[in-house]
Design a protein around this motif. Sequence first.
Motif, PDB file in Angstrom:
ATOM      1  N   GLU A 322       0.814  -1.213   0.000  1.00  0.00           N
ATOM      2  CA  GLU A 322       0.000   0.000   0.000  1.00  0.00           C
ATOM      3  C   GLU A 322       0.855   1.274   0.000  1.00  0.00           C
ATOM      4  O   GLU A 322       0.315   2.376  -0.085  1.00  0.00           O
ATOM      5  N   GLU A 323       2.159   1.124   0.068  1.00  0.00           N
ATOM      6  CA  GLU A 323       3.001   2.320   0.120  1.00  0.00           C
ATOM      7  C   GLU A 323       2.959   3.103  -1.192  1.00  0.00           C
ATOM      8  O   GLU A 323       2.853   2.523  -2.270  1.00  0.00           O
ATOM      9  N   ARG A 324       3.092   4.426  -1.061  1.00  0.00           N
ATOM     10  CA  ARG A 324       3.172   5.276  -2.255  1.00  0.00           C
ATOM     11  C   ARG A 324       4.662   5.462  -2.576  1.00  0.00           C
ATOM     12  O   ARG A 324       5.460   5.751  -1.671  1.00  0.00           O
ATOM     13  N   VAL A 325       4.985   5.257  -3.825  1.00  0.00           N
ATOM     14  CA  VAL A 325       6.399   5.247  -4.205  1.00  0.00           C
ATOM     15  C   VAL A 325       6.678   6.316  -5.262  1.00  0.00           C
ATOM     16  O   VAL A 325       5.914   6.464  -6.219  1.00  0.00           O
ATOM     17  N   ALA A 326       7.784   7.030  -5.087  1.00  0.00           N
ATOM     18  CA  ALA A 326       8.213   8.002  -6.105  1.00  0.00           C
ATOM     19  C   ALA A 326       9.518   7.499  -6.716  1.00  0.00           C
ATOM     20  O   ALA A 326      10.516   7.371  -6.014  1.00  0.00           O
ATOM     21  N   VAL A 327       9.479   7.192  -7.998  1.00  0.00           N
ATOM     22  CA  VAL A 327      10.701   6.718  -8.667  1.00  0.00           C
ATOM     23  C   VAL A 327      11.277   7.878  -9.470  1.00  0.00           C
ATOM     24  O   VAL A 327      10.536   8.607 -10.137  1.00  0.00           O
TER      25      VAL A 327
END
Length: 665
Positions: A322-327
């Motif tokens: 459920e984590e929000r990830v910024a690549v």
Amino acid sequence: MKQLTVKDLSAEEKLRLICSDGRWHTPDLGGKLPRVAVSDGPIGLRKENIYEDGRVETVPAISYPAVQSLANTWNAECARLMGEALADDCIENDVDILLAPGVNIKRDPLNGRNFEYFSEDPYLAGTLAKAYIEGLQSHNVGACLKHYYANNLEYNRLEQSSEVDERTLREIYLKPFEIACEAKPVSAMCAYNRINGVYASENTKGFRILREEFGFDGAMYSDWEAVRDRTAACKAGLDIEFPFNQANYDKLVEDFKAGRISEEEVDACAARVLELAYRIEAMRKKRKVQRTKEERHAVARRLAEEGIVLLKNEGVLPLKKEERVAVSGSFAAPERCSLVAGGGSSMVRVDGTVFDLPALLRERMRGEVRYEAAFWTTGIVSNCQKPHKAFMDAAESDVAIVCVGTGADLESEGGDRERLRLPSVQENMILEVARRNKRTVVVLFAGSAIDMGAWQDEVSAIVWAGFCGEAGAEALADILTGRVCPSGKLSETLPLCYEDTPVFGIYKDACVARYQEGLDVGYRYYDTYGIPVAFPFGHGLSYAQFDYSALKVKCSKNTVQVRVLVENTSKTDGKETVQLYIRPVQTFVYRPEKELKDFCKLALKAGEKKEAVFDLGEKAFAYWSTGVDGWRADDGLYEIVIGASSRDIRLTAKIRLEKGVFTLL
Ligand code: BGC
């Protein structure tokens, strides 16, 4: 076709036979014998189609992980698989011999070709190369063991002489060739450089060692354009010059006519080229493609999964669904996946495969995955593009992933890297992102050591993706999300900075590279002198935990059997590579603090226990004695050292060797 011998050929035919046909074939003497086709490896097939109008086109092929990543698997089965899969690529493209693998030692982390090579350790390099050759040749495609020998930098590689003492040559630089020769490669390739003043292509002594001591019974090629004097090379035992060089050929004919080279000398080489042609013809008859392209892609994926190394992890990996990830970072989704590769003759043309880490993460995550390239790299310059968007994304996400690296612009055949650090734009990018998000993960796409000093302590996790091949993004997405448990370990030390390396400041000019550090290559140096490193040789974390116990050493006359119990004490299935080093305790010659003598990768389900078993003979305790011109294991005390890396020693035991008999203390 009747098999010919040198007796059936005229002198002119024999001279022609040892000079190749064009760039990629052995001569067939007007259809009299099978013509052998060779093409580049080692990372994938790089076959050139040369058309009549002179156009050259590289055939698209599967890109496996670079050899550095393969070595990070510490798994001979992976090397064998890669050889087998490559054989299919060759068979489909009518290639008889793959110009691979290269086993040159990573003496200097700046060497532009390190990504093509296995390790700083000769045992690891030789063992994996041997399995790679076995894989290839068991599917009836020939291997070519290269670059023989002591070619450890690209700088002035056509002329520079590697000046190395005999013991170092034997123990470090020749050793991987010696081990790999056990797989009986059908061919080998000499290097460009000189060794102690003598060109590798004219190195009678080197060729004699290879044939008479290492049992090499194949054909010896030149590296492409490595021959200066065909006559001298032939006399030394170089069987075939690649590619065809008219001037060299004319001079050879002239020398032959003038009696400067005898027919017997030409015969020795010609006979081996004939033998190669018939050996290949026999192999050709047995060839069959065994894996579909999809299955070979799956091999590339398996190798990438096992070759990716988790260097650091402060609880941030694996990602939670459920984590929000910024690549960020263009390496996450390069336009072509060959961009996350090294350059030069090993560069594969990859068609139709998309390398898109953010997209694959989106498939696996429930939380939002944002992506902003933010910078791209050309040469040593990295340029920014909307960095603020990437910084904002990082600040607003649970986890930030920054994808950085080198690629073919910075790592390539023909030149060495100028520095160990990443371009400053990339370093700043990492620091800026890490400033905005405590949970920052750096993913590194590189083929040789990187100095991470500027940012290593500022980030929560570091993943060494290496040049992970066309299936690398899938493997990475699985590792980052915990579908696959990381199990790669470093096949080379990552030093803190270049100044700390054993080659720093060592004499080198355009003519000479002095190997003054001798045996102290890689961890042999760092561990002997207690030099702090960023990440040691053999290091690699896992999502599982492994406990080592019950070391049992059984000495029976001239062998030692070592057993160690490894238990996966976690709730995650994983794989662990157990490393066995030998540390001489009391010796009358200089020996590095310890040396790798065996390793074993175990697959362990959660809670499972397995035993790693190693059998050692006297050879594992020996050094090259210049006193007796041979291998020698001195009487004395030795320690068996079992480690999870060269600096994470779990168990030890002492043994004594006396008059060829081992006893446990
Ligand atoms: C490289 C070899 C390669 C050959 C053919 C040379 O420049 O050193 O590794 O196999 O070219 O492309």
